[in-house]
Design a protein around this motif. Structure first.
Motif, PDB file in Angstrom:
ATOM      1  N   PRO A 189       0.788  -1.235   0.000  1.00  0.00           N
ATOM      2  CA  PRO A 189       0.000   0.000   0.000  1.00  0.00           C
ATOM      3  C   PRO A 189       0.823   1.290   0.000  1.00  0.00           C
ATOM      4  N   ALA A 190       1.974   1.298   0.629  1.00  0.00           N
ATOM      5  CA  ALA A 190       2.726   2.546   0.750  1.00  0.00           C
ATOM      6  C   ALA A 190       4.049   2.566  -0.003  1.00  0.00           C
ATOM      7  N   ARG A 191       4.532   1.431  -0.512  1.00  0.00           N
ATOM      8  CA  ARG A 191       5.850   1.353  -1.137  1.00  0.00           C
ATOM      9  C   ARG A 191       5.793   0.535  -2.429  1.00  0.00           C
ATOM     10  N   ILE A 192       6.708   0.834  -3.346  1.00  0.00           N
ATOM     11  CA  ILE A 192       6.908   0.057  -4.563  1.00  0.00           C
ATOM     12  C   ILE A 192       8.381  -0.329  -4.606  1.00  0.00           C
ATOM     13  N   ALA A 193       8.666  -1.589  -4.873  1.00  0.00           N
ATOM     14  CA  ALA A 193      10.048  -2.055  -4.991  1.00  0.00           C
ATOM     15  C   ALA A 193      10.308  -2.440  -6.443  1.00  0.00           C
ATOM     16  N   VAL A 194      11.527  -2.185  -6.902  1.00  0.00           N
ATOM     17  CA  VAL A 194      11.927  -2.476  -8.275  1.00  0.00           C
ATOM     18  C   VAL A 194      13.253  -3.221  -8.233  1.00  0.00           C
ATOM     19  N   ARG A 195      13.381  -4.267  -9.073  1.00  0.00           N
ATOM     20  CA  ARG A 195      14.655  -4.985  -9.154  1.00  0.00           C
ATOM     21  C   ARG A 195      14.867  -5.496 -10.575  1.00  0.00           C
ATOM     22  N   ASP A 196      16.096  -5.837 -10.865  1.00  0.00           N
ATOM     23  CA  ASP A 196      16.488  -6.424 -12.138  1.00  0.00           C
ATOM     24  C   ASP A 196      16.281  -7.930 -12.030  1.00  0.00           C
ATOM     25  N   SER A 197      15.479  -8.502 -12.915  1.00  0.00           N
ATOM     26  CA  SER A 197      15.189  -9.934 -12.821  1.00  0.00           C
ATOM     27  C   SER A 197      16.415 -10.803 -13.072  1.00  0.00           C
ATOM     28  N   LYS A 198      17.413 -10.274 -13.771  1.00  0.00           N
ATOM     29  CA  LYS A 198      18.621 -11.042 -14.032  1.00  0.00           C
ATOM     30  C   LYS A 198      19.513 -11.127 -12.802  1.00  0.00           C
ATOM     31  N   ALA A 199      19.311 -10.240 -11.844  1.00  0.00           N
ATOM     32  CA  ALA A 199      20.134 -10.215 -10.626  1.00  0.00           C
ATOM     33  C   ALA A 199      19.245  -9.944  -9.415  1.00  0.00           C
ATOM     34  N   PRO A 200      18.303 -10.840  -9.105  1.00  0.00           N
ATOM     35  CA  PRO A 200      17.333 -10.570  -8.046  1.00  0.00           C
ATOM     36  C   PRO A 200      17.928 -10.457  -6.642  1.00  0.00           C
ATOM     37  N   ALA A 201      19.095 -11.014  -6.431  1.00  0.00           N
ATOM     38  CA  ALA A 201      19.712 -10.933  -5.100  1.00  0.00           C
ATOM     39  C   ALA A 201      20.452  -9.620  -4.884  1.00  0.00           C
ATOM     40  N   ARG A 202      20.630  -8.857  -5.934  1.00  0.00           N
ATOM     41  CA  ARG A 202      21.342  -7.584  -5.811  1.00  0.00           C
ATOM     42  C   ARG A 202      20.398  -6.510  -5.291  1.00  0.00           C
ATOM     43  N   ALA A 203      20.813  -5.303  -5.388  1.00  0.00           N
ATOM     44  CA  ALA A 203      20.081  -4.171  -4.815  1.00  0.00           C
ATOM     45  C   ALA A 203      18.650  -4.068  -5.339  1.00  0.00           C
TER      46      ALA A 203
ATOM     47  N   THR B 246      13.456   0.984  -3.593  1.00  0.00           N
ATOM     48  CA  THR B 246      12.087   1.157  -3.103  1.00  0.00           C
ATOM     49  C   THR B 246      11.719   2.634  -3.150  1.00  0.00           C
ATOM     50  N   PHE B 247      10.473   2.878  -3.423  1.00  0.00           N
ATOM     51  CA  PHE B 247       9.963   4.235  -3.569  1.00  0.00           C
ATOM     52  C   PHE B 247       8.632   4.365  -2.840  1.00  0.00           C
ATOM     53  N   PRO B 248       8.321   5.554  -2.337  1.00  0.00           N
ATOM     54  CA  PRO B 248       6.956   5.782  -1.852  1.00  0.00           C
ATOM     55  C   PRO B 248       6.001   5.620  -3.043  1.00  0.00           C
ATOM     56  N   ALA B 249       4.884   4.987  -2.851  1.00  0.00           N
ATOM     57  CA  ALA B 249       3.956   4.716  -3.946  1.00  0.00           C
ATOM     58  C   ALA B 249       3.568   5.968  -4.734  1.00  0.00           C
ATOM     59  N   PRO B 250       3.233   7.099  -4.092  1.00  0.00           N
ATOM     60  CA  PRO B 250       2.864   8.284  -4.881  1.00  0.00           C
ATOM     61  C   PRO B 250       4.003   8.781  -5.774  1.00  0.00           C
ATOM     62  N   ALA B 251       5.235   8.704  -5.314  1.00  0.00           N
ATOM     63  CA  ALA B 251       6.378   9.151  -6.116  1.00  0.00           C
ATOM     64  C   ALA B 251       6.580   8.227  -7.313  1.00  0.00           C
ATOM     65  N   PHE B 252       6.401   6.925  -7.115  1.00  0.00           N
ATOM     66  CA  PHE B 252       6.571   5.981  -8.212  1.00  0.00           C
ATOM     67  C   PHE B 252       5.484   6.180  -9.268  1.00  0.00           C
TER      68      PHE B 252
END
Length: 62
Positions: free
Chosen positions: A28-42, A45-51
């Protein structure tokens, strides 16, 4: 701290062999983004309204 558990391929990712795949997980309050080729890496995360503002900015103007 937001720890995503369910990831899905972003509709903004390219097709084909999955070489351009970005995965997102949302809460509800956050969105996370990652590279599927390297899911264990960084994970970013962003506040949902900013994303959502970011996505609106990427859409082509008519």
């Amino acid at each position: 701290m937001f720890t995503p558990t369910t990831w899905r391929k972003s509709s903004y990712s390219g097709g084909g062999e999955g070489n351009d795949c970005v995965e997102i997980a949302d809460a509800p309050a956050r969105i996370a983004v990652r590279d599927s080729k390297a899911p264990a890496r960084a994970t970013l995360t962003f506040p949902a309204p900013a994303f959502l503002t970011f996505l609106e900015t990427l859409k082509p103007r008519r």
